[in-house]
Design an enzyme around this catalytic site. Structure first.
Site, PDB file in Angstrom:
ATOM      1  N   SER A   1       0.858  -1.213   0.018  1.00  0.00           N
ATOM      2  CA  SER A   1      -0.123  -0.068  -0.176  1.00  0.00           C
ATOM      3  C   SER A   1       0.930   1.352  -0.091  1.00  0.00           C
ATOM      4  O   SER A   1       1.569   1.481  -0.906  1.00  0.00           O
ATOM      5  CB  SER A   1      -1.103   0.146   1.272  1.00  0.00           C
ATOM      6  OG  SER A   1      -1.840   1.039   1.129  1.00  0.00           O
TER       7      SER A   1
ATOM      8  N   GLY B   1      -1.868  -1.571  18.349  1.00  0.00           N
ATOM      9  CA  GLY B   1      -2.039  -2.940  18.032  1.00  0.00           C
ATOM     10  C   GLY B   1      -0.715  -3.636  17.891  1.00  0.00           C
ATOM     11  O   GLY B   1      -0.849  -4.806  17.822  1.00  0.00           O
ATOM     12  N   THR B   2       0.392  -3.003  17.803  1.00  0.00           N
ATOM     13  CA  THR B   2       1.546  -3.650  17.399  1.00  0.00           C
ATOM     14  C   THR B   2       2.909  -3.587  18.634  1.00  0.00           C
ATOM     15  O   THR B   2       3.651  -4.302  18.289  1.00  0.00           O
ATOM     16  CB  THR B   2       2.050  -3.366  15.991  1.00  0.00           C
ATOM     17  OG1 THR B   2       2.069  -1.914  15.992  1.00  0.00           O
ATOM     18  CG2 THR B   2       0.969  -3.679  14.886  1.00  0.00           C
TER      19      THR B   2
END
EC number: 5.4.2.3
Length: 566
Positions: free
Chosen positions: A69, A525-526
């Site tokens: 992306s 989230g990571t």
């Protein structure tokens, strides 16, 4: 038993050709698996196995897309498209992680056998699977595509169909279309977009058609796959003058480097290839795989500053247009009038600018919030007759329920026979055209761009008029390093802290000190980081609120000073 033995042997032999890189750990998230392209062969091979199993269990075609992306050109990634064209079900993500990180072929084989038993998947033949493959223009894509094919071929009965170099949304569209029994090639995609765009342009009220200057649009293709696809699409269209820069041609520039939707939205500056000559002209940016879209205009000849029109304002534009068409359909002066109830829902995350939420609510629209992430937004939007979602980064779409479309087609047929050419009939035709133009599988910069252009022509708005719908509230994002991000538990679409106790009360007390203050925190989230987002009536106030809340987070959980997010 012979087939099962053959399947075991095939998996072991294939997996031995793709050893796991030493020390690597992969996690499947919203973007699938992402890493340096040079590290991903084993992961993409295993994603091929994953896609084949997903196709076997659903009895439908699935997709596998190789892309990173908006990431730099050295990166790459892989993600699975489910039969509806959306993201792979979250329920399979733990298995995806385990498969990607299996240290040896024997571990991989046991995982596949165990998971197949749990999911009642027959492996070893007897069932067929079909996987559509796509990739973007990254140099690492070709080798990774081969790894994906070998993963798919490691499952007996699975067939890989290479669809070529595509935008990510094109692959998702193809998967959805094929499973609906519709035409699903790239020319079919272009035909559907160009025809529905023409329909919308033909329905622009004559009194709103502006002079030809307003048809000029300059698009930044991020030196990715989208620029070339737009060049192909524009050959099939009339009514717009589209000029593509950063199209990805050799020697023109580097993928996503100082260009593209992510760069423009975050940095709020003119991308490469744009400058003083573009002042006042309507401009747009795709990201590298063309699933994000933002608009901008160059403000002056002496600086690189822009007026950004982000995903929040794209959502607002679409919401205004759809609401108006529904209102026209429900006007009572039509002699064939029947009430046409339709539930229109606007779905945002807490990161949406508060001014955009206020604007939408003032229009009388139903606005709901989900946790951050497209998978949450998309799922919520499916609950409405028409669900619109966009993130500020420019990723979003419009979803129409099957029930709504069938009711709308019935109304359209009735109006065509008894009230053709009426405003009611035109409104029905516009809504049907939008449902064909917008990519209902996933956010799509190409289809989104055409819908923006058609709506601006319908409204008779310049980009400046569009930008002035509302003024964004100043905001600030910070992050705080913590020992354990799981210590923070949130509720109400991540806007309220449930744990640790007492922290939400402190955030509320700080927020109350500021005019139009709003603040929330959420765990990354990571990594072991807590993200802080704050808004207020001035930039100084937003900065102050963000820093004071960050200090409280540090006091409750942290061990070092917060620092600003890029």
């Amino acid at each position: 038993m012979a087939d099962e033995a053959k399947q075991r042997s095939l998996l072991l032999e294939s997996a031995s050709r793709f050893p796991l890189p030493s020390g690597a750990k992969f996690s499947y998230g919203t973007a699938g698996f992402r890493s340096q392209g040079s590290m991903l062969a084993s992961t993409v091979f295993r994603a091929g196995i994953l896609a084949a199993l997903r196709s076997l269990t659903t009895g439908s075609t699935v997709g596998l897309m190789i892309t990173a992306s908006h990431n730099p050109v050295a990166d790459n990634g892989v993600k699975i498209a489910d039969p509806d064209g959306g993201m792979m079900t979250q329920r399979w993500e733990p298995f995806a992680d385990a498969l990607a990180n299996a240290p040896y072929p024997e571990h991989l084989l046991q995982l596949v056998i165990q998971f197949s038993k749990e999911e009642n998947i027959t492996i070893g033949g007897g069932q067929s699977a079909q996987i559509l493959l796509g990739r973007d223009t990254r140099p690492s894509g070709e080798a990774l595509l081969e790894a994906a094919k070998q993963g798919i071929n490691a499952i007996i009965g699975a067939v890989a169909i290479d669809m070529g170099i595509l935008t990510t949304p094109q692959l998702h569209w193809m998967v959805r279309s094929r499973n609906k029994g519709m035409k699903a090639s790239e020319p079919d995609y272009f035909t559907q977009l160009s025809r529905s765009f023409k329909c919308l342009m033909d329905l622009v009220p004559k009194e709103k058609i502006k002079d030809r200057m307003d048809t000029k649009l300059v698009v930044d293709g991020a030196n990715g796959v989208g620029g070339g696809k737009l060049e192909e699409l524009k050959k099939m269209m009339t009514g717009l003058e589209i000029y593509v820069r950063n199209s990805g041609k050799k020697g023109e520039g580097i993928l996503n480097e100082r260009c593209g939707a992510d760069y423009v939205q975050k940095e709020k500056v003119v991308p490469c290839g744009f400058g003083p000559d573009d002042v006042g002209i309507r401009c747009a940016s795709f990201d590298g795989d063309a699933d994000r879209l933002v608009y901008f205009s160059v403000l002056s000849q002496s600086s690189d500053s822009i007026d950004l029109v982000d995903g929040d304002k794209i959502l607002a534009l679409f919401a205004v247009f759809i609401k108006e068409q529904l209102s026209i359909l429900n006007q009572k002066e039509n002699e064939l009038y029947k009430e046409f109830p339709a539930r229109l829902g606007i779905v945002q995350t807490a990161y949406a600018n508060g001014a955009s939420t206020d604007y939408l609510k003032q229009l009388g629209l139903e606005v709901v919030f989900t946790p951050t992430g497209v998978k949450y937004l998309h799922k919520k939007a499916l609950e409405y007759d028409i669900g619109i979602y966009f993130e500020a980064n420019g990723h979003g779409t419009i979803l129409f329920s099957e029930n709504f479309i069938s009711r709308l087609e019935a109304v359209n047929n009735e109006l065509a026979s008894g009230s053709a050419g009426s405003e009611h009939h035109k409104a029905a035709l516009r809504l049907l055209a939008v449902s064909q133009l917008i990519n209902q599988a996933v956010g799509d910069a190409l289809s989104g761009l055409l819908l923006v252009e058609a709506v601006l022509q319908y409204m008779g708005w310049s980009i400046q008029r569009w930008s002035e719908l509302y003024s964004d509230l100043p905001s600030r994002q910070l992050k705080v390093k913590v020992a354990d991000r799981s210590a923070v538990v949130t509720a109400n679409a991540e806007t309220q802290v449930v744990k640790p106790l007492g922290l939400q009360e402190v955030i509320d007390a700080e927020t109350a000190k500021y005019n139009r203050g709003r603040c929330f925190i959420r765990p990354s989230g990571t990594e072991d980081i807590i993200r802080v987002y704050a808004e207020a009536s001035t930039q100084e106030a937003a900065d102050g609120l963000a820093h004071s809340v960050a200090q409280h987070v540090d006091h409750f959980l942290g061990f070092c000073s917060p620092h600003q997010l890029a």
